[in-house]
Enzyme design. Structure first.
Site, PDB file in Angstrom:
ATOM      1  N   GLY A  14       0.797  -1.221   0.000  1.00  0.00           N
ATOM      2  CA  GLY A  14       0.000   0.000   0.000  1.00  0.00           C
ATOM      3  C   GLY A  14       0.834   1.277   0.000  1.00  0.00           C
ATOM      4  O   GLY A  14       0.492   2.258  -0.669  1.00  0.00           O
ATOM      5  N   ASN A  15       1.972   1.260   0.733  1.00  0.00           N
ATOM      6  CA  ASN A  15       2.761   2.496   0.863  1.00  0.00           C
ATOM      7  C   ASN A  15       3.482   2.879  -0.426  1.00  0.00           C
ATOM      8  O   ASN A  15       3.999   3.977  -0.546  1.00  0.00           O
ATOM      9  CB  ASN A  15       3.747   2.375   2.026  1.00  0.00           C
ATOM     10  CG  ASN A  15       4.795   1.319   1.766  1.00  0.00           C
ATOM     11  OD1 ASN A  15       4.486   0.206   1.344  1.00  0.00           O
ATOM     12  ND2 ASN A  15       6.031   1.659   1.997  1.00  0.00           N
ATOM     13  N   LYS A 134     -12.619  -9.599   5.953  1.00  0.00           N
ATOM     14  CA  LYS A 134     -11.814  -8.483   5.447  1.00  0.00           C
ATOM     15  C   LYS A 134     -12.637  -7.185   5.426  1.00  0.00           C
ATOM     16  O   LYS A 134     -13.603  -7.072   4.687  1.00  0.00           O
ATOM     17  CB  LYS A 134     -11.354  -8.843   4.030  1.00  0.00           C
ATOM     18  CG  LYS A 134     -10.530  -7.808   3.352  1.00  0.00           C
ATOM     19  CD  LYS A 134      -9.081  -7.873   3.774  1.00  0.00           C
ATOM     20  CE  LYS A 134      -8.311  -6.699   3.201  1.00  0.00           C
ATOM     21  NZ  LYS A 134      -7.068  -6.449   3.912  1.00  0.00           N
ATOM     22  N   LYS A 218      -3.448  -9.635  -1.640  1.00  0.00           N
ATOM     23  CA  LYS A 218      -2.628  -9.303  -2.800  1.00  0.00           C
ATOM     24  C   LYS A 218      -1.295 -10.062  -2.830  1.00  0.00           C
ATOM     25  O   LYS A 218      -0.749 -10.309  -3.903  1.00  0.00           O
ATOM     26  CB  LYS A 218      -2.412  -7.790  -2.910  1.00  0.00           C
ATOM     27  CG  LYS A 218      -1.420  -7.192  -1.918  1.00  0.00           C
ATOM     28  CD  LYS A 218      -0.213  -6.627  -2.606  1.00  0.00           C
ATOM     29  CE  LYS A 218       0.927  -6.290  -1.680  1.00  0.00           C
ATOM     30  NZ  LYS A 218       0.880  -6.343  -0.276  1.00  0.00           N
ATOM     31  N   LYS A 280       2.582 -12.560   3.570  1.00  0.00           N
ATOM     32  CA  LYS A 280       3.772 -12.438   2.714  1.00  0.00           C
ATOM     33  C   LYS A 280       4.644 -13.687   2.860  1.00  0.00           C
ATOM     34  O   LYS A 280       5.160 -14.226   1.880  1.00  0.00           O
ATOM     35  CB  LYS A 280       4.588 -11.194   3.094  1.00  0.00           C
ATOM     36  CG  LYS A 280       3.801  -9.897   2.935  1.00  0.00           C
ATOM     37  CD  LYS A 280       4.664  -8.688   3.245  1.00  0.00           C
ATOM     38  CE  LYS A 280       3.824  -7.467   3.536  1.00  0.00           C
ATOM     39  NZ  LYS A 280       2.791  -7.169   2.550  1.00  0.00           N
TER      40      LYS A 280
END
Ligand code: ADP
Ligand code: MG
Length: 318
Positions: A14-15, A134, A218, A280
């Site tokens: 996101g960043n 979510k 994602k 991740k």
């Protein structure tokens, strides 16, 4: 020559597009994207890598949902999965244009850059559909939330004392539906942006596809993409330089090189927080277990260094 280049799938956090506290104006987002694309352009210009890019979309899809709801009397609101497609176009364009401009500055404006609106197949019997977890979109008062629940059948939940939110299922990605199209673009030496926001979730009914209101993680979708396009390296770029054991404690130990066996043990010991670092690590494990050469987790500004083993966390089979 092209055959020798390693295919890397890069998943942007996101960043990469919006920093915490920013309002999210076009100019702000473009400035962040520029910093990110600098690293990507360096990877491409080194001549060593072919790159496929994927990215998150949380704040962007949140704003699109808010626009839909605020303007519902004058413009027909769209389903969540269509808002996901809108966000792929929005973010895809920002990356596509910025990367082209950076490459053109270096005399390589000839390299094609393209965004693919990407559907990701999920299983309609995935247990996630029974248990939506979510949060998406704006915060509501309890009254507003209850009304959306009865009128639109939304699942709503109180979110950590900050207000009420719609929650949707987060099913596992099974296949990138446009993988063949993406592969052909890559083979024709295009830089491709695909499966943004985890992809547009669809279920298959016979030969037909139908969009569903869900959000795919994602990082897990990025791993699926990496396998489906035959990537050698899967790289996750976030806001921390390394995955860390005993994170945020005095015993904190950053991980540089780890084997599959070690990382699976750390994962089982619960070192990585659910919803942030854990997916991740899970995606990285899946990638290397499935035959990928290596998975790399690092921060945006260390992407090139991490590929050369000078930064980040690198996970290999042994
Ligand atoms: P992204 O948008 O890149 O997916 P996330 O916020 O989902 O970003 O995940 C990155 C965050 O994971 C970091 O900011 C960090 O605070 C958090 N995190 C949780 N556990 C760990 C850990 N063990 N090591 C490093 N970072 C961790
Ligand atoms: Mg995340």
């Amino acid at each position: 020559m092209n055959e020798e280049k390693k295919l890397v799938v890069v998943a942007l956090g996101g960043n990469a597009i919006l920093q915490p506290g920013q309002r999210g104006t076009f100019e702000e987002q473009m400035e962040n994207v520029r910093v990110t694309c600098n690293q990507l352009a360096q990877m491409v210009l080194s001549g060593q890598y072919k790159v496929v890019i994927t990215h998150g979309n949380g704040p962007q899809v949140g704003n699109i949902l808010l626009q839909n709801e605020t303007a519902r009397e004058v413009a027909a609101p769209m389903p969540l999965f269509v808002c996901g497609a809108e966000s792929q176009g929005l973010i895809g364009l920002m990356i596509q244009q910025t990367l082209h401009n950076l490459l053109a500055d270096e005399g390589r404006g000839d390299i094609p850059v393209a965004t693919v609106v990407t559907q990701v197949v999920v299983d309609r019997n995935d247990p996630a559909f029974e248990n939506p977890t979510k949060p998406v979109g704006p915060f509501y008062s309890e009254d507003e939330a209850r009304k959306l629940q009865s009128e639109k059948g939304y699942n709503v939940r109180e979110d950590a004392g900050r207000g009420w939110r719609r929650v949707v299922p987060s099913p596992d990605p099974i296949a990138i539906f446009e993988k063949e199209a993406i592969r052909q673009l890559v083979d024709a030496r295009s830089l491709v942006i695909a499966s943004g926001g985890g992809g547009i979730p669809v279920v298959q009914e016979g030969g037909a596809l139908r969009g569903v209101d869900a959000v795919i993680d994602k990082d897990l979708a990025g791993q699926r993409l990496a396998v489906d396009v035959g990537a050698k390296i899967f790289m996750v770029l976030t806001d921390v330089e390394q995955a860390v054991l005993h994170y945020k404690t005095p015993q904190a130990t950053p991980l540089s090189r780890v084997t599959l066996e070690e990382i699976k043990r750390y994962q089982a010991e619960g070192h990585f927080a659910k919803g942030s670092m854990e997916p991740k690590i899970r995606a990285a494990i899946r990638f290397v277990e499935g035959g990928g050469e290596r998975a790399v987790i690092t921060s945006l500004d260390r992407a090139v260094d991490a590929l050369e083993g000078r930064a980040g966390t690198t996970i290999t089979r042994d």
